[in-house]
Design a protein around this motif. Structure first.
Motif, PDB file in Angstrom:
ATOM      1  N   ASN A 147       0.827  -1.207   0.000  1.00 39.17           N
ATOM      2  CA  ASN A 147       0.000   0.000   0.000  1.00 39.17           C
ATOM      3  C   ASN A 147       0.863   1.260   0.000  1.00 39.17           C
ATOM      4  N   ILE A 148       1.265   1.679  -1.203  1.00 34.51           N
ATOM      5  CA  ILE A 148       2.084   2.890  -1.285  1.00 34.51           C
ATOM      6  C   ILE A 148       1.500   3.836  -2.333  1.00 34.51           C
ATOM      7  N   ALA A 149       1.933   5.103  -2.265  1.00 32.18           N
ATOM      8  CA  ALA A 149       1.485   6.124  -3.208  1.00 32.18           C
ATOM      9  C   ALA A 149       2.686   6.976  -3.590  1.00 32.18           C
ATOM     10  N   ALA A 150       2.526   7.755  -4.662  1.00 37.50           N
ATOM     11  CA  ALA A 150       3.615   8.627  -5.103  1.00 37.50           C
ATOM     12  C   ALA A 150       3.100  10.033  -5.348  1.00 37.50           C
ATOM     13  N   ILE A 151       4.002  11.011  -5.245  1.00 37.62           N
ATOM     14  CA  ILE A 151       3.730  12.374  -5.702  1.00 37.62           C
ATOM     15  C   ILE A 151       4.639  12.609  -6.900  1.00 37.62           C
ATOM     16  N   ALA A 152       4.030  12.917  -8.053  1.00 40.38           N
ATOM     17  CA  ALA A 152       4.808  13.094  -9.285  1.00 40.38           C
ATOM     18  C   ALA A 152       3.963  13.883 -10.282  1.00 40.38           C
ATOM     19  N   ASN A 153       4.481  14.070 -11.489  1.00 42.21           N
ATOM     20  CA  ASN A 153       3.725  14.821 -12.498  1.00 42.21           C
ATOM     21  C   ASN A 153       2.895  13.883 -13.392  1.00 42.21           C
ATOM     22  N   ASP A 154       2.098  14.456 -14.291  1.00 39.32           N
ATOM     23  CA  ASP A 154       1.211  13.635 -15.136  1.00 39.32           C
ATOM     24  C   ASP A 154       1.981  12.697 -16.041  1.00 39.32           C
ATOM     25  N   MET A 155       3.149  13.189 -16.481  1.00 41.58           N
ATOM     26  CA  MET A 155       3.940  12.389 -17.404  1.00 41.58           C
ATOM     27  C   MET A 155       4.364  11.074 -16.745  1.00 41.58           C
ATOM     28  N   ALA A 156       4.709  11.147 -15.464  1.00 37.14           N
ATOM     29  CA  ALA A 156       5.116   9.951 -14.725  1.00 37.14           C
ATOM     30  C   ALA A 156       3.918   9.019 -14.530  1.00 37.14           C
ATOM     31  N   ALA A 157       2.737   9.598 -14.255  1.00 44.70           N
ATOM     32  CA  ALA A 157       1.527   8.780 -14.097  1.00 44.70           C
ATOM     33  C   ALA A 157       1.254   7.998 -15.377  1.00 44.70           C
ATOM     34  N   GLU A 158       1.405   8.698 -16.518  1.00 40.96           N
ATOM     35  CA  GLU A 158       1.155   8.031 -17.800  1.00 40.96           C
ATOM     36  C   GLU A 158       2.235   6.989 -18.111  1.00 40.96           C
ATOM     37  N   GLU A 159       3.483   7.380 -17.928  1.00 40.88           N
ATOM     38  CA  GLU A 159       4.621   6.493 -18.232  1.00 40.88           C
ATOM     39  C   GLU A 159       4.520   5.183 -17.450  1.00 40.88           C
ATOM     40  N   TYR A 160       4.112   5.270 -16.179  1.00 43.28           N
ATOM     41  CA  TYR A 160       4.115   4.080 -15.331  1.00 43.28           C
ATOM     42  C   TYR A 160       2.704   3.539 -15.064  1.00 43.28           C
ATOM     43  N   GLY A 161       1.713   4.046 -15.804  1.00 42.81           N
ATOM     44  CA  GLY A 161       0.367   3.481 -15.720  1.00 42.81           C
ATOM     45  C   GLY A 161      -0.292   3.632 -14.363  1.00 42.81           C
ATOM     46  N   LEU A 162      -0.057   4.749 -13.691  1.00 46.50           N
ATOM     47  CA  LEU A 162      -0.674   4.959 -12.382  1.00 46.50           C
ATOM     48  C   LEU A 162      -1.957   5.783 -12.517  1.00 46.50           C
ATOM     49  N   THR A 163      -2.780   5.752 -11.488  1.00 46.85           N
ATOM     50  CA  THR A 163      -4.017   6.524 -11.467  1.00 46.85           C
ATOM     51  C   THR A 163      -3.842   7.732 -10.549  1.00 46.85           C
ATOM     52  N   ILE A 164      -4.101   8.903 -11.116  1.00 45.86           N
ATOM     53  CA  ILE A 164      -4.039  10.123 -10.303  1.00 45.86           C
ATOM     54  C   ILE A 164      -5.348  10.220  -9.533  1.00 45.86           C
ATOM     55  N   THR A 165      -5.275  10.148  -8.200  1.00 47.08           N
ATOM     56  CA  THR A 165      -6.522  10.215  -7.419  1.00 47.08           C
ATOM     57  C   THR A 165      -6.748  11.612  -6.852  1.00 47.08           C
ATOM     58  N   LYS A 166      -5.720  12.449  -6.882  1.00 45.15           N
ATOM     59  CA  LYS A 166      -5.917  13.849  -6.513  1.00 45.15           C
ATOM     60  C   LYS A 166      -4.934  14.701  -7.325  1.00 45.15           C
ATOM     61  N   GLN A 167      -5.519  15.619  -8.113  1.00 43.12           N
ATOM     62  CA  GLN A 167      -4.708  16.483  -8.965  1.00 43.12           C
ATOM     63  C   GLN A 167      -4.276  17.740  -8.227  1.00 43.12           C
ATOM     64  N   ASN A 168      -3.171  18.333  -8.713  1.00 42.63           N
ATOM     65  CA  ASN A 168      -2.747  19.671  -8.274  1.00 42.63           C
ATOM     66  C   ASN A 168      -2.700  19.817  -6.753  1.00 42.63           C
ATOM     67  N   ILE A 169      -1.831  19.034  -6.149  1.00 43.85           N
ATOM     68  CA  ILE A 169      -1.738  19.037  -4.686  1.00 43.85           C
ATOM     69  C   ILE A 169      -0.598  19.936  -4.191  1.00 43.85           C
ATOM     70  N   HIS A 170       0.017  20.685  -5.099  1.00 40.44           N
ATOM     71  CA  HIS A 170       1.124  21.578  -4.725  1.00 40.44           C
ATOM     72  C   HIS A 170       0.575  22.794  -3.965  1.00 40.44           C
ATOM     73  N   ASP A 171       1.407  23.341  -3.061  1.00 43.34           N
ATOM     74  CA  ASP A 171       0.970  24.451  -2.208  1.00 43.34           C
ATOM     75  C   ASP A 171       0.749  25.756  -2.985  1.00 43.34           C
ATOM     76  N   TYR A 172       1.619  26.043  -3.958  1.00 45.80           N
ATOM     77  CA  TYR A 172       1.572  27.344  -4.624  1.00 45.80           C
ATOM     78  C   TYR A 172       1.102  27.210  -6.064  1.00 45.80           C
ATOM     79  N   GLU A 173       0.093  27.991  -6.416  1.00 42.94           N
ATOM     80  CA  GLU A 173      -0.488  27.938  -7.743  1.00 42.94           C
ATOM     81  C   GLU A 173       0.498  28.439  -8.802  1.00 42.94           C
ATOM     82  N   HIS A 174       1.290  29.444  -8.442  1.00 41.44           N
ATOM     83  CA  HIS A 174       2.105  30.123  -9.454  1.00 41.44           C
ATOM     84  C   HIS A 174       3.572  29.745  -9.404  1.00 41.44           C
TER      85      HIS A 174
END
Lengths: 291, 291
Positions: A147-174
């Motif tokens: 039972n593990i999870a990762a924080i990464a970008n969309d490209m990594a999710a696609e490359e490794y076939g993972l499911t993003i369950t929460k988008q844009n979790i970074h603290d700063y928008e800009h």
């Protein structure tokens, strides 16, 4: 003609995202270190290199400028800015509501960028650092049984076939990260998937001695010519404490009159000035690659 | 009185070296991220924190200044500079002439700092990144049966019982890394194993708008008062592209006349100015801890 582009690996990091958007039709060659990328350009093994220059997650931006100042003389030929967008992702087997990981993996800087999310939604769940956000995604993909999870970008999710369950979790928008293109030859940006922006000229300036007011005198050469500076940074020379050089970004292309005039004035004051490059700035408008 | 000092872990990194030399008689508490260290000071869990501010191997120096500007208001109370001295080390079982490792482990930035050594003496031998130089040393200690080596500092060699077979393998003699002490209370440096140097005052300055010559105008407030600046750096505000703040180091203590006068002049120009701290600078003269 297809070009070969060296970039700081591994695959599916923010650097890979930058090179993929700026050079979608060229050959991307991941390398181990920033100096390796720059040496490959110098030695003609690749056509261009794309390396981090500001706020990079993986790789020190100081190394890029220091290596260009001290080790290889290669012109900057472009800049690309990417918003830092981090996502929370799990193995598809665990992509159900209520899944709680026993451990979250990511690069240490990515963990630092997502503290509010971790504090509010995963409080008390330990995290462990790996060498890149992409390495974190790979680890989740390879271990569906734990039972593990990762924080990464969309490209990594696609490359490794993972499911993003929460988008844009970074603290700063800009918050954003910035890369430069370095090359000995003409760079063809045809087909790039980015927004073309302003022109910029980067100078390296070494002052003749360390005394009060000298930097002010240097900046007056730009000020009375109404040359707008978008960045100024002092860096230690590595030849001893107390010796500094300055990196200055001017918000225009290298022209025939204003910038050469400012450089002559600085040289008359005893400064050493190098033109690091004059180039176009590109912006990636979203972290999601267009396909 | 013994103080509790938070620092960016793990044990035996350059940050640990800095905290051990500056606070040899206090309690060191390793933490996972730079924000964790600063939050611990804000929340009163520790007395002081020591975090990287320039050229750090582990931890992004941008995070330190950004977090102090955006998230917590804590004064800087000291600075310590350490020369970056990297060593090549192996398990004592392998400390014989002619030993060739199958793999070299270190932090990616340390690998980048020792490229000449790797190229000249270990050409062709692959290297692998781990999350810190200390983690590399630990890995070598835990695996005496395989032929591996690490690049790390003396503290890691001692902590993990490794043998340094080649000292000072870093490319640049005068490269250094810099840390700041952040605290809400008085900091007692009694018994520190460092050289006490100059005083410094750090200001954060936000310009009212982005137009040419404004930075020049700002610097004139320091220049005509003959206030020497040893550092200037522009950083994006994270509130949108194009908005910058500046960090400026003045080479003197906060006084009653000159610096307050400069600040008033800047505020009259529409700038926002914060005093980040006024403090003493310390230098570690060698990477080898005195015992």
């Amino acid at each position: 003609m297809t070009a070969k582009i060296a970039f700081l690996g591994p695959k599916a990091t923010f650097t890979d995202l930058a090179v993929s958007r700026l050079f979608p039709n060229d050959i991307k060659i991941p390398m181990n270190t920033i100096p390796d990328c720059l040496d490959a350009v110098r030695d003609g093994e690749v056509n261009h290199a794309l390396v981090p220059i500001e706020n990079a997650l993986e790789g020190s931006v100081n190394i890029t400028m220091d290596y260009l100042v001290h080790e290889v003389t290669l012109p900057m030929k472009g800049e690309v800015t990417i918003p830092i967008q981090q996502h929370y992702m799990v193995h598809p087997d665990h992509a159900y509501p209520g899944f709680k990981p026993d451990m979250v993996y990511s690069h240490s800087h990515a963990i630092a960028q997502c503290r509010k999310f971790l504090h509010n939604e995963l409080r008390g769940i330990p995290y462990e650092y790996v060498t890149s956000t992409a390495a974190a995604a790979k680890m989740v993909m390879e271990n569906p049984d734990i039972n593990i999870a990762a924080i990464a970008n969309d490209m990594a999710a696609e490359e490794y076939g993972l499911t993003i369950t929460k988008q844009n979790i970074h603290d700063y928008e800009h918050n954003h990260t910035k890369f430069i293109v370095v090359s000995n030859s003409e760079v063809d940006y045809e087909g790039h998937l980015t927004v073309e922006g302003d022109k910029k000229t980067t100078l390296m300036i070494q002052l003749p001695a360390d005394h009060s007011g000298q930097l002010h005198q240097v900046l007056s050469a730009f000020s009375w010519r109404k040359l707008n500076l978008s960045k100024i940074e002092s860096r230690p020379m590595k030849t001893g404490l107390g010796n500094y050089f300055f990196i200055i970004d001017i918000e225009m292309s290298l022209d025939d009159v204003l910038i050469p005039g400012a450089i002559s004035e600085l040289e008359a004051l005893g400064c050493t000035v190098s033109i690091m490059g004059s180039y176009t700035c590109f912006k990636v408008q979203t972290g999601v690659p267009q396909r």
